[in-house]
Design a protein around this motif. Structure first.
Motif, PDB file in Angstrom:
ATOM      1  N   GLU A  19       0.847  -1.207   0.000  1.00 13.96           N
ATOM      2  CA  GLU A  19       0.000   0.000   0.000  1.00 13.96           C
ATOM      3  C   GLU A  19       0.872   1.243   0.000  1.00 13.96           C
ATOM      4  OE1 GLU A  19      -2.809   0.436   3.254  1.00 13.96           O
ATOM      5  OE2 GLU A  19      -3.423  -1.636   2.862  1.00 13.96           O
ATOM      6  N   ILE A  20       1.957   1.187   0.813  1.00 10.73           N
ATOM      7  CA  ILE A  20       2.855   2.341   0.895  1.00 10.73           C
ATOM      8  C   ILE A  20       3.449   2.626  -0.474  1.00 10.73           C
ATOM      9  CG2 ILE A  20       5.077   3.130   1.839  1.00 10.73           C
ATOM     10  CD1 ILE A  20       4.350   1.946   4.473  1.00 10.73           C
ATOM     11  N   GLY A  21       3.789   1.538  -1.195  1.00 11.91           N
ATOM     12  CA  GLY A  21       4.348   1.704  -2.529  1.00 11.91           C
ATOM     13  C   GLY A  21       3.371   2.393  -3.475  1.00 11.91           C
ATOM     14  N   LEU A  22       2.085   2.153  -3.256  1.00 14.18           N
ATOM     15  CA  LEU A  22       1.086   2.707  -4.170  1.00 14.18           C
ATOM     16  C   LEU A  22       0.683   4.137  -3.818  1.00 14.18           C
ATOM     17  CD1 LEU A  22      -1.265  -0.388  -4.626  1.00 14.18           C
ATOM     18  CD2 LEU A  22       0.356   0.564  -6.271  1.00 14.18           C
ATOM     19  N   MET A  23       0.707   4.451  -2.510  1.00 15.92           N
ATOM     20  CA  MET A  23       0.235   5.785  -2.137  1.00 15.92           C
ATOM     21  C   MET A  23       1.360   6.804  -2.285  1.00 15.92           C
ATOM     22  SD  MET A  23       0.173   4.988   1.878  1.00 15.92           S
ATOM     23  CE  MET A  23       0.168   6.504   2.754  1.00 15.92           C
ATOM     24  N   ASN A  24       0.995   8.071  -2.401  1.00 15.54           N
ATOM     25  CA  ASN A  24       2.029   9.104  -2.444  1.00 15.54           C
ATOM     26  C   ASN A  24       2.312   9.547  -1.016  1.00 15.54           C
ATOM     27  OD1 ASN A  24       3.796  11.102  -2.893  1.00 15.54           O
ATOM     28  ND2 ASN A  24       2.543  12.213  -4.392  1.00 15.54           N
ATOM     29  N   ILE A  25       3.265   8.837  -0.421  1.00 23.04           N
ATOM     30  CA  ILE A  25       3.536   9.067   0.997  1.00 23.04           C
ATOM     31  C   ILE A  25       4.131  10.456   1.239  1.00 23.04           C
ATOM     32  CG2 ILE A  25       5.829   7.991   1.045  1.00 23.04           C
ATOM     33  CD1 ILE A  25       4.976   6.743   3.739  1.00 23.04           C
ATOM     34  N   ASP A  26       4.815  10.997   0.204  1.00 21.12           N
ATOM     35  CA  ASP A  26       5.393  12.343   0.352  1.00 21.12           C
ATOM     36  C   ASP A  26       4.313  13.378   0.661  1.00 21.12           C
ATOM     37  OD1 ASP A  26       8.128  12.092   0.177  1.00 21.12           O
ATOM     38  OD2 ASP A  26       8.093  11.968  -2.002  1.00 21.12           O
ATOM     39  N   GLU A  27       3.119  13.142   0.112  1.00 23.55           N
ATOM     40  CA  GLU A  27       2.034  14.096   0.367  1.00 23.55           C
ATOM     41  C   GLU A  27       1.585  14.045   1.821  1.00 23.55           C
ATOM     42  OE1 GLU A  27      -1.200  13.540  -2.307  1.00 23.55           O
ATOM     43  OE2 GLU A  27       0.001  14.307  -3.990  1.00 23.55           O
ATOM     44  N   GLN A  28       1.751  12.877   2.428  1.00 24.29           N
ATOM     45  CA  GLN A  28       1.298  12.716   3.813  1.00 24.29           C
ATOM     46  C   GLN A  28       2.344  13.191   4.808  1.00 24.29           C
ATOM     47  OE1 GLN A  28      -1.141   9.813   4.866  1.00 24.29           O
ATOM     48  NE2 GLN A  28      -1.743   9.187   2.829  1.00 24.29           N
ATOM     49  N   LEU A  29       3.586  13.231   4.367  1.00 23.70           N
ATOM     50  CA  LEU A  29       4.665  13.683   5.258  1.00 23.70           C
ATOM     51  C   LEU A  29       5.322  14.915   4.662  1.00 23.70           C
ATOM     52  CD1 LEU A  29       4.576  10.392   5.814  1.00 23.70           C
ATOM     53  CD2 LEU A  29       6.661  10.897   7.018  1.00 23.70           C
ATOM     54  N   PRO A  30       4.797  16.095   4.964  1.00 23.88           N
ATOM     55  CA  PRO A  30       5.334  17.308   4.356  1.00 23.88           C
ATOM     56  C   PRO A  30       6.714  17.660   4.889  1.00 23.88           C
ATOM     57  CG  PRO A  30       3.772  17.851   6.074  1.00 23.88           C
ATOM     58  CD  PRO A  30       3.745  16.350   5.943  1.00 23.88           C
ATOM     59  N   VAL A  31       7.465  18.398   4.074  1.00 28.54           N
ATOM     60  CA  VAL A  31       8.752  18.928   4.528  1.00 28.54           C
ATOM     61  C   VAL A  31       8.499  20.352   5.021  1.00 28.54           C
ATOM     62  CG1 VAL A  31      11.124  19.506   3.870  1.00 28.54           C
ATOM     63  CG2 VAL A  31      10.001  17.522   2.855  1.00 28.54           C
ATOM     64  N   LEU A  32       8.866  20.610   6.247  1.00 27.87           N
ATOM     65  CA  LEU A  32       8.542  21.869   6.912  1.00 27.87           C
ATOM     66  C   LEU A  32       8.864  23.093   6.067  1.00 27.87           C
ATOM     67  CD1 LEU A  32       7.696  23.141   9.728  1.00 27.87           C
ATOM     68  CD2 LEU A  32      10.144  23.293  10.208  1.00 27.87           C
ATOM     69  N   GLU A  33      10.084  23.143   5.504  1.00 25.56           N
ATOM     70  CA  GLU A  33      10.554  24.383   4.883  1.00 25.56           C
ATOM     71  C   GLU A  33      10.254  24.487   3.387  1.00 25.56           C
ATOM     72  OE1 GLU A  33      12.432  22.104   6.391  1.00 25.56           O
ATOM     73  OE2 GLU A  33      14.063  21.421   5.092  1.00 25.56           O
ATOM     74  N   TYR A  34       9.689  23.431   2.778  1.00 29.18           N
ATOM     75  CA  TYR A  34       9.416  23.476   1.335  1.00 29.18           C
ATOM     76  C   TYR A  34       8.262  24.444   1.048  1.00 29.18           C
ATOM     77  CZ  TYR A  34      12.226  19.350   0.067  1.00 29.18           C
ATOM     78  OH  TYR A  34      13.234  18.460  -0.178  1.00 29.18           O
ATOM     79  N   PRO A  35       8.228  24.968  -0.192  1.00 30.78           N
ATOM     80  CA  PRO A  35       7.130  25.882  -0.549  1.00 30.78           C
ATOM     81  C   PRO A  35       5.763  25.196  -0.488  1.00 30.78           C
ATOM     82  CG  PRO A  35       8.837  25.835  -2.277  1.00 30.78           C
ATOM     83  CD  PRO A  35       9.204  24.779  -1.281  1.00 30.78           C
ATOM     84  N   GLN A  36       5.747  23.900  -0.795  1.00 31.90           N
ATOM     85  CA  GLN A  36       4.479  23.138  -0.771  1.00 31.90           C
ATOM     86  C   GLN A  36       4.550  22.053   0.286  1.00 31.90           C
ATOM     87  OE1 GLN A  36       2.009  24.153  -2.537  1.00 31.90           O
ATOM     88  NE2 GLN A  36       3.188  25.635  -3.729  1.00 31.90           N
ATOM     89  N   PRO A  37       3.581  21.830   1.138  1.00 29.60           N
ATOM     90  CA  PRO A  37       2.314  22.567   1.161  1.00 29.60           C
ATOM     91  C   PRO A  37       2.429  23.903   1.893  1.00 29.60           C
ATOM     92  CG  PRO A  37       2.295  20.893   2.867  1.00 29.60           C
ATOM     93  CD  PRO A  37       3.600  20.736   2.126  1.00 29.60           C
ATOM     94  N   GLY A  38       3.544  24.158   2.582  1.00 27.09           N
ATOM     95  CA  GLY A  38       3.723  25.439   3.268  1.00 27.09           C
ATOM     96  C   GLY A  38       3.340  25.364   4.744  1.00 27.09           C
ATOM     97  N   LEU A  39       3.882  26.318   5.489  1.00 26.08           N
ATOM     98  CA  LEU A  39       3.733  26.285   6.953  1.00 26.08           C
ATOM     99  C   LEU A  39       2.275  26.379   7.393  1.00 26.08           C
ATOM    100  CD1 LEU A  39       6.784  28.605   7.800  1.00 26.08           C
ATOM    101  CD2 LEU A  39       6.637  26.134   8.138  1.00 26.08           C
ATOM    102  N   ASP A  40       1.494  27.219   6.707  1.00 25.00           N
ATOM    103  CA  ASP A  40       0.097  27.408   7.152  1.00 25.00           C
ATOM    104  C   ASP A  40      -0.683  26.106   7.073  1.00 25.00           C
ATOM    105  OD1 ASP A  40       0.585  29.999   7.677  1.00 25.00           O
ATOM    106  OD2 ASP A  40      -0.202  30.770   5.782  1.00 25.00           O
ATOM    107  N   ILE A  41      -0.459  25.339   6.034  1.00 25.08           N
ATOM    108  CA  ILE A  41      -1.179  24.061   5.870  1.00 25.08           C
ATOM    109  C   ILE A  41      -0.674  23.063   6.909  1.00 25.08           C
ATOM    110  CG2 ILE A  41      -1.604  22.106   4.310  1.00 25.08           C
ATOM    111  CD1 ILE A  41      -2.752  24.252   2.773  1.00 25.08           C
ATOM    112  N   ILE A  42       0.632  23.012   7.108  1.00 23.69           N
ATOM    113  CA  ILE A  42       1.197  22.030   8.056  1.00 23.69           C
ATOM    114  C   ILE A  42       0.664  22.320   9.473  1.00 23.69           C
ATOM    115  CG2 ILE A  42       3.320  21.006   8.989  1.00 23.69           C
ATOM    116  CD1 ILE A  42       4.733  21.766   6.390  1.00 23.69           C
ATOM    117  N   LYS A  43       0.505  23.610   9.767  1.00 31.14           N
ATOM    118  CA  LYS A  43      -0.018  23.990  11.097  1.00 31.14           C
ATOM    119  C   LYS A  43      -1.410  23.406  11.345  1.00 31.14           C
ATOM    120  CE  LYS A  43       2.398  28.321  11.686  1.00 31.14           C
ATOM    121  NZ  LYS A  43       2.386  29.740  11.366  1.00 31.14           N
TER     122      LYS A  43
END
Ligand SMILES: Nc1ncnc2c1ncn2[C@@H]1O[C@H](COP(=O)(O)O)[C@@H](OP(=O)(O)O)[C@H]1O
Ligand SMILES: CCc1ccc(OS(=O)(=O)O)cc1
Length: 284
Positions: A76-100
Motif C-alpha cells: 500500500e505504501i508503494g502505491l500511495m504518495n507518501i510524500d504528500e502525507q509527510l510534508p517537509v517543513l521548509e518546502y514551498p508546498q504545502p507550506g507552513l500554514d497548511i502544516i499547522k
C-alpha cells in the motif's frame, strides 16, 4: 518538491547565487523569509519529526516510520504518495500554514540543522528521529540529485561538487556540523539518532528501536512481520531488478571517488570530525 525557479542550467556563479546565508549556513532559496516563522512554529507532543541532511535515506526512513507507527502494508505504501502525507517543513508546498492545520498525529520532515528547527522541539515532547548517512555515499547521491534537479541543473564535475561539500558550500550547509550537532543531542529524551547503514546491516535492531521510541507495543511475531515488511521496503529500492545499479547500497562511492579524492576527503573528515566519537560504516 515543487519547483518554482527558471529552468536554466547553472554555471558555478549562477549556482552560488541560488542560495542565501542564514547565520552563516547556506540554505536553499525556498527557506528565505521564513526562518523566524519556522523557529516559532507550534509543535505538538504527538508530532513525530524526521530530520536528515538531504540524501540520507529520508524517503526510506519515512516509509519505515509510517509502517511501524501505522502498521500499514508495504505494498500500500508503494502505491500511495507518501510524500504528500509527510510534508517537509521548509518546502514551498504545502507550506507552513497548511502544516499547522494538519490533524494529529503529524509526521513532519525537515533537512534544517538542529538549531534552526522550531525552538519547541529542543528538549520538548515531540519525538524527533534523526538519520545520518556516511558522507561518501551521501555526496555521490547529492551530486546525482543536483545533476537531475531542473532548478539546479548543476553542470560542474563531481570533483568540484565534492570540494564544495568538503568546504560546507552546499544547500543546508555543512554536513559535518549537521550530524555533529544532532549527535550532541542524541541522549535527549525526545531524540532518536539512527544511521542509514544500520538499516542495511541490522534492520531488526532498527525496527525494535523505532517501535520502542514511538511507543508501539508488539509481540515477537508482530515484530518479525514488521521487520519483514521493512525488508521489502529496502529491497524495493536497493535490490530492484529494474535498476541497472543497486541504488542506495552502502559503498557505491568506491566506484566514483578517485584515490586522491578519497585521500583528501579522509583528511577533511578527520579535521572536521576529529573530536567526535560518531562513526560510520563506509562498506558493509
Ligand atoms: N526505499 C527507498 N526509497 C527511496 N530511496 C531509497 C530507498 N532505499 C534507499 N534509498 C536511497 O536513499 C537515497 C535518497 O535519500 P533521500 O530520501 O534522503 O533523498 C538514495 O540513495 P542513492 O542516491 O545513493 O541511490 C536512494 O537510493
Ligand atoms: C539544493 C536544493 C535542495 C532542494 C531539496 C532538497 O531536499 S531533498 O533531497 O529533495 O529532500 C535538498 C536540496
Amino acid at each position: 518538491m515543487a519547483e518554482s525557479e527558471a529552468e536554466t542550467p547553472s554555471t558555478p556563479g549562477e549556482f552560488e547565487s541560488k542560495y542565501f546565508e542564514f547565520h552563516g549556513v547556506r540554505l536553499p532559496p525556498f527557506c528565505r523569509g521564513k526562518m523566524e516563522e519556522i523557529a516559532n512554529f507550534p509543535v505538538r507532543p504527538s508530532d513525530v519529526w524526521i530530520v536528515t541532511y538531504p540524501k540520507s535515506g529520508t524517503s526510506l526512513l519515512q516509509e519505515v516510520v509510517y509502517l511501524v507507527s501505522q502498521g500499514a502494508d508495504p505494498d500500500e505504501i508503494g502505491l500511495m504518495n507518501i510524500d504528500e502525507q509527510l510534508p517537509v517543513l521548509e518546502y514551498p508546498q504545502p507550506g507552513l500554514d497548511i502544516i499547522k492545520e494538519l490533524t494529529s498525529p503529524r509526521l513532519i520532515k525537515s533537512h534544517l540543522p538542529y538549531r534552526f528547527l522550531p525552538s519547541d522541539l529542543h528538549n520538548g515532547d515531540s519525538k524527533v528521529i534523526y538519520m545520518a548517512r556516511n558522507p561518501k555515499d551521501l555526496v555521490v547521491s547529492y551530486y546525482q540529485f543536483h545533476r537531475s534537479l531542473r532548478t539546479m541543473s548543476y553542470r560542474g564535475t563531481f570533483q568540484e561538487f565534492c570540494r564544495r561539500f568538503m568546504n560546507d558550500k552546499l544547500g543546508y550547509g555543512s554536513w559535518f556540523e549537521h550530524v555533529q550537532e544532532f549527535w550532541e543531542h542524541r541522549m535527549d529524551s525526545n531524540v532518536l539518532f539512527l544511521k542509514y547503514e544500520d538499516m542495511h546491516r541490522d534492520l531488526v535492531m532498527m525496527v525494535e528501536q523505532l517501535a520502542r521510541f514511538l511507543g508501539v507495543t508488539c509481540d515477537k511475531a508482530q515484530l518479525e512481520s514488521l521487520t519483514e515488511h521493512c525488508h521489502q521496503l529496502v529491497d524495493q529500492c536497493c535490490n530492484a531488478e529494474a535498476l541497472p545499479v543497486g541504488r542506495g547500497r552502502v559503498g557505491l562511492w568506491k566506484d566514483i571517488f578517485t584515490v586522491s579524492m578519497n585521500e583528501k576527503f579522509d583528511l577533511v573528515y578527520k579535521q572536521k570530525m576529529g573530536k567526535c566519537d560518531l562513526t560510520f560504516d563506509f562498506y558493509l
